[in-house]
Design a protein around this motif. Structure first.
Motif, PDB file in Angstrom:
ATOM      1  N   ARG A  15     -57.033  26.758 -14.340  1.00  0.00           N
ATOM      2  CA  ARG A  15     -57.669  27.604 -15.361  1.00  0.00           C
ATOM      3  C   ARG A  15     -57.531  26.976 -16.744  1.00  0.00           C
ATOM      4  O   ARG A  15     -56.462  26.567 -17.121  1.00  0.00           O
ATOM      5  CB  ARG A  15     -57.025  29.001 -15.375  1.00  0.00           C
ATOM      6  CG  ARG A  15     -57.661  29.928 -16.422  1.00  0.00           C
ATOM      7  CD  ARG A  15     -56.663  30.900 -17.015  1.00  0.00           C
ATOM      8  NE  ARG A  15     -55.504  30.249 -17.575  1.00  0.00           N
ATOM      9  CZ  ARG A  15     -55.471  29.628 -18.759  1.00  0.00           C
ATOM     10  NH1 ARG A  15     -56.532  29.578 -19.528  1.00  0.00           N
ATOM     11  NH2 ARG A  15     -54.359  29.039 -19.183  1.00  0.00           N
ATOM     12  N   ARG A  16     -58.618  26.904 -17.459  1.00  0.00           N
ATOM     13  CA  ARG A  16     -58.584  26.433 -18.847  1.00  0.00           C
ATOM     14  C   ARG A  16     -59.404  27.400 -19.682  1.00  0.00           C
ATOM     15  O   ARG A  16     -60.376  28.000 -19.202  1.00  0.00           O
ATOM     16  CB  ARG A  16     -59.204  25.032 -19.006  1.00  0.00           C
ATOM     17  CG  ARG A  16     -58.480  23.862 -18.340  1.00  0.00           C
ATOM     18  CD  ARG A  16     -57.273  23.350 -19.128  1.00  0.00           C
ATOM     19  NE  ARG A  16     -56.164  24.292 -19.161  1.00  0.00           N
ATOM     20  CZ  ARG A  16     -55.293  24.492 -18.154  1.00  0.00           C
ATOM     21  NH1 ARG A  16     -55.398  23.822 -17.036  1.00  0.00           N
ATOM     22  NH2 ARG A  16     -54.327  25.361 -18.278  1.00  0.00           N
ATOM     23  N   VAL A  17     -59.042  27.519 -20.943  1.00  0.00           N
ATOM     24  CA  VAL A  17     -59.846  28.341 -21.851  1.00  0.00           C
ATOM     25  C   VAL A  17     -61.222  27.705 -22.006  1.00  0.00           C
ATOM     26  O   VAL A  17     -61.331  26.497 -22.238  1.00  0.00           O
ATOM     27  CB  VAL A  17     -59.134  28.474 -23.216  1.00  0.00           C
ATOM     28  CG1 VAL A  17     -60.090  29.010 -24.273  1.00  0.00           C
ATOM     29  CG2 VAL A  17     -57.924  29.386 -23.084  1.00  0.00           C
ATOM     30  N   ARG A  19     -64.565  27.503 -24.122  1.00  0.00           N
ATOM     31  CA  ARG A  19     -65.076  27.816 -25.466  1.00  0.00           C
ATOM     32  C   ARG A  19     -66.536  27.420 -25.637  1.00  0.00           C
ATOM     33  O   ARG A  19     -67.077  27.543 -26.725  1.00  0.00           O
ATOM     34  CB  ARG A  19     -64.216  27.129 -26.533  1.00  0.00           C
ATOM     35  CG  ARG A  19     -62.787  27.634 -26.563  1.00  0.00           C
ATOM     36  CD  ARG A  19     -62.037  27.204 -27.819  1.00  0.00           C
ATOM     37  NE  ARG A  19     -60.680  27.730 -27.815  1.00  0.00           N
ATOM     38  CZ  ARG A  19     -59.634  27.116 -27.261  1.00  0.00           C
ATOM     39  NH1 ARG A  19     -59.809  25.949 -26.680  1.00  0.00           N
ATOM     40  NH2 ARG A  19     -58.432  27.665 -27.282  1.00  0.00           N
ATOM     41  N   GLY A  70     -61.901  33.732 -34.608  1.00  0.00           N
ATOM     42  CA  GLY A  70     -61.333  32.959 -33.484  1.00  0.00           C
ATOM     43  C   GLY A  70     -62.250  32.876 -32.287  1.00  0.00           C
ATOM     44  O   GLY A  70     -61.904  32.227 -31.297  1.00  0.00           O
ATOM     45  N   VAL A  72     -64.877  31.190 -30.859  1.00  0.00           N
ATOM     46  CA  VAL A  72     -65.679  29.975 -30.985  1.00  0.00           C
ATOM     47  C   VAL A  72     -66.875  30.037 -30.046  1.00  0.00           C
ATOM     48  O   VAL A  72     -67.978  29.591 -30.375  1.00  0.00           O
ATOM     49  CB  VAL A  72     -64.795  28.740 -30.656  1.00  0.00           C
ATOM     50  CG1 VAL A  72     -65.579  27.452 -30.755  1.00  0.00           C
ATOM     51  CG2 VAL A  72     -63.564  28.716 -31.565  1.00  0.00           C
ATOM     52  N   PRO A 124     -59.432  33.846 -24.366  1.00  0.00           N
ATOM     53  CA  PRO A 124     -58.856  34.948 -25.124  1.00  0.00           C
ATOM     54  C   PRO A 124     -59.066  34.752 -26.624  1.00  0.00           C
ATOM     55  O   PRO A 124     -59.096  33.624 -27.110  1.00  0.00           O
ATOM     56  CB  PRO A 124     -57.357  34.843 -24.790  1.00  0.00           C
ATOM     57  CG  PRO A 124     -57.126  33.387 -24.575  1.00  0.00           C
ATOM     58  CD  PRO A 124     -58.422  32.818 -24.038  1.00  0.00           C
ATOM     59  N   VAL A 125     -59.195  35.848 -27.336  1.00  0.00           N
ATOM     60  CA  VAL A 125     -59.324  35.789 -28.799  1.00  0.00           C
ATOM     61  C   VAL A 125     -58.430  36.869 -29.400  1.00  0.00           C
ATOM     62  O   VAL A 125     -58.538  38.054 -29.030  1.00  0.00           O
ATOM     63  CB  VAL A 125     -60.788  36.019 -29.235  1.00  0.00           C
ATOM     64  CG1 VAL A 125     -60.900  36.087 -30.749  1.00  0.00           C
ATOM     65  CG2 VAL A 125     -61.692  34.918 -28.691  1.00  0.00           C
ATOM     66  N   THR A 126     -57.541  36.441 -30.287  1.00  0.00           N
ATOM     67  CA  THR A 126     -56.746  37.426 -31.039  1.00  0.00           C
ATOM     68  C   THR A 126     -57.041  37.364 -32.525  1.00  0.00           C
ATOM     69  O   THR A 126     -56.568  38.212 -33.286  1.00  0.00           O
ATOM     70  CB  THR A 126     -55.230  37.217 -30.830  1.00  0.00           C
ATOM     71  OG1 THR A 126     -54.926  35.862 -31.106  1.00  0.00           O
ATOM     72  CG2 THR A 126     -54.808  37.593 -29.424  1.00  0.00           C
ATOM     73  N   SER A 127     -57.795  36.326 -32.919  1.00  0.00           N
ATOM     74  CA  SER A 127     -58.147  36.200 -34.332  1.00  0.00           C
ATOM     75  C   SER A 127     -59.418  37.011 -34.592  1.00  0.00           C
ATOM     76  O   SER A 127     -60.544  36.510 -34.449  1.00  0.00           O
ATOM     77  CB  SER A 127     -58.350  34.718 -34.660  1.00  0.00           C
ATOM     78  OG  SER A 127     -58.905  34.591 -35.946  1.00  0.00           O
ATOM     79  N   MET A 162     -59.363  22.074 -27.519  1.00  0.00           N
ATOM     80  CA  MET A 162     -58.652  22.212 -28.790  1.00  0.00           C
ATOM     81  C   MET A 162     -57.430  21.292 -28.791  1.00  0.00           C
ATOM     82  O   MET A 162     -56.716  21.224 -27.791  1.00  0.00           O
ATOM     83  CB  MET A 162     -58.219  23.673 -28.926  1.00  0.00           C
ATOM     84  CG  MET A 162     -57.698  24.042 -30.280  1.00  0.00           C
ATOM     85  SD  MET A 162     -57.251  25.808 -30.307  1.00  0.00           S
ATOM     86  CE  MET A 162     -58.783  26.571 -30.758  1.00  0.00           C
ATOM     87  N   ARG A 167     -49.674  18.282 -22.367  1.00  0.00           N
ATOM     88  CA  ARG A 167     -49.217  19.324 -21.453  1.00  0.00           C
ATOM     89  C   ARG A 167     -47.737  19.135 -21.160  1.00  0.00           C
ATOM     90  O   ARG A 167     -47.280  18.043 -20.827  1.00  0.00           O
ATOM     91  CB  ARG A 167     -50.045  19.319 -20.169  1.00  0.00           C
ATOM     92  CG  ARG A 167     -49.739  20.515 -19.326  1.00  0.00           C
ATOM     93  CD  ARG A 167     -50.934  21.041 -18.565  1.00  0.00           C
ATOM     94  NE  ARG A 167     -52.034  21.534 -19.377  1.00  0.00           N
ATOM     95  CZ  ARG A 167     -52.122  22.765 -19.880  1.00  0.00           C
ATOM     96  NH1 ARG A 167     -51.161  23.645 -19.706  1.00  0.00           N
ATOM     97  NH2 ARG A 167     -53.166  23.124 -20.578  1.00  0.00           N
TER      98      ARG A 167
HETATM   99  C1  LIG Z   1     -52.011  35.328 -27.618  1.00  0.00           C
HETATM  100  C2  LIG Z   1     -53.105  34.280 -27.589  1.00  0.00           C
HETATM  101  C3  LIG Z   1     -54.069  34.273 -28.578  1.00  0.00           C
HETATM  102  C4  LIG Z   1     -55.114  33.343 -28.546  1.00  0.00           C
HETATM  103  N1  LIG Z   1     -56.096  33.423 -29.489  1.00  0.00           N
HETATM  104  C5  LIG Z   1     -57.135  32.549 -29.411  1.00  0.00           C
HETATM  105  C6  LIG Z   1     -58.222  32.655 -30.328  1.00  0.00           C
HETATM  106  O1  LIG Z   1     -58.273  33.533 -31.210  1.00  0.00           O
HETATM  107  N2  LIG Z   1     -59.239  31.765 -30.205  1.00  0.00           N
HETATM  108  C7  LIG Z   1     -59.236  30.796 -29.232  1.00  0.00           C
HETATM  109  O2  LIG Z   1     -60.196  30.017 -29.173  1.00  0.00           O
HETATM  110  N3  LIG Z   1     -58.220  30.658 -28.352  1.00  0.00           N
HETATM  111  C8  LIG Z   1     -57.181  31.515 -28.408  1.00  0.00           C
HETATM  112  N4  LIG Z   1     -56.157  31.423 -27.502  1.00  0.00           N
HETATM  113  C9  LIG Z   1     -56.196  30.374 -26.453  1.00  0.00           C
HETATM  114  C10 LIG Z   1     -55.186  29.233 -26.675  1.00  0.00           C
HETATM  115  O3  LIG Z   1     -55.549  28.487 -27.820  1.00  0.00           O
HETATM  116  C11 LIG Z   1     -55.178  28.373 -25.392  1.00  0.00           C
HETATM  117  O4  LIG Z   1     -54.566  29.097 -24.372  1.00  0.00           O
HETATM  118  C12 LIG Z   1     -54.467  27.068 -25.611  1.00  0.00           C
HETATM  119  O5  LIG Z   1     -55.204  26.248 -26.467  1.00  0.00           O
HETATM  120  C13 LIG Z   1     -54.254  26.327 -24.289  1.00  0.00           C
HETATM  121  O6  LIG Z   1     -55.463  26.171 -23.607  1.00  0.00           O
HETATM  122  P1  LIG Z   1     -55.511  26.412 -22.021  1.00  0.00           P
HETATM  123  O7  LIG Z   1     -55.176  27.864 -21.804  1.00  0.00           O
HETATM  124  O8  LIG Z   1     -56.910  26.034 -21.631  1.00  0.00           O
HETATM  125  O9  LIG Z   1     -54.488  25.507 -21.399  1.00  0.00           O
HETATM  126  C14 LIG Z   1     -55.127  32.348 -27.510  1.00  0.00           C
HETATM  127  C15 LIG Z   1     -54.144  32.352 -26.521  1.00  0.00           C
HETATM  128  C16 LIG Z   1     -53.153  33.322 -26.544  1.00  0.00           C
HETATM  129  C17 LIG Z   1     -52.106  33.323 -25.432  1.00  0.00           C
END
Ligand SMILES: Cc1cc2nc3c(=O)[nH]c(=O)nc-3n(C[C@H](O)[C@H](O)[C@H](O)COP(=O)(O)O)c2cc1C
Length: 178
Positions: A15-17, A19, A70, A72, A124-127, A162, A167
């Motif tokens: 799993r990867r974020v 964007r 946040g 993107v 996920p986005v918290t911003s 990003m 890792r």
């Molecule tokens: C609490 C939390 C808040 C996050 N907020 C954002 C966000 O606002 N925007 C974003 O693009 N990614 C956000 N992320 C994703 C992280 O940047 C991401 O998990 C990290 O770069 C590692 O990437 P990966 O999960 O693909 O390994 C957030 C992750 C967490 C756990």
């Protein structure tokens, strides 16, 4: 014990974020599959104080994105994890209770993995502005938006991930005692 070929561990590792997403809509049934997974996430005291606000409406998504520096990606669906703070208070949770924050994390991790498991991209986005998101999502009084999970199909050629630390291994993150 071998850990390769284990479906859960493989999903956790791969799993990867995401964007960058295509504009292909996510079927409602898939969003519901992801939502259904969330109720299996562990919660403090098994109280289930999180509520999920789902949308696949383009206008709502556009407005939500405007509240969120946040965000993107341009998701075609989003699930906002909210804490029902009024219900939490009824159960005696202080507003800053660690359990309420941890619950958001377990829910988010579960949603992200469930999406990945069925071939969706998720991030996920918290911003974001809590106040503005509450208006856009028409949240009832007492529901605090905590974290938005963006959903969509991963774009074929995503931009570079990003920048961050290389890792880490579990050894980098762990100490054994004694
Ligand atoms: C609490 C939390 C808040 C996050 N907020 C954002 C966000 O606002 N925007 C974003 O693009 N990614 C956000 N992320 C994703 C992280 O940047 C991401 O998990 C990290 O770069 C590692 O990437 P990966 O999960 O693909 O390994 C957030 C992750 C967490 C756990």
């Amino acid at each position: 014990m071998t850990t390769t070929g284990n479906a859960v561990l493989d999903a956790i590792r791969s799993r990867r974020v995401v964007r960058a997403m295509t504009d292909e809509p996510v079927p409602r049934a898939d969003i519901e599959t992801v939502l259904d997974a969330a109720r299996w996430a562990p919660t403090a005291g098994n109280r289930h104080l999180q509520r999920y606000v789902a949308t696949d409406d383009p206008t709502t998504l556009h407005l939500l994105r405007m509240t969120a520096p946040g965000m993107v990606q341009r998701p075609t669906a989003a699930i906002t994890i909210c804490t029902d703070r009024a219900l939490a208070a009824d159960f005696g949770f202080p507003p800053d209770s660690a359990g309420l924050h941890v619950d958001v994390g377990t829910a988010a991790a579960t949603l992200l993995l469930a999406a990945h498991a069925i071939g969706l991209g998720a991030g996920p986005v918290t911003s974001f502005s809590r106040a503005a998101a509450a208006v856009v999502l028409r949240l009832p009084d007492g529901w605090r938006p905590e974290l938005i999970v963006c959903l969509g199909y991963p774009a074929p050629r995503p931009p570079a991930p990003m920048r961050g630390r290389a890792r880490l291994t579990w050894r980098d993150l762990t100490v054994w005692v004694p």
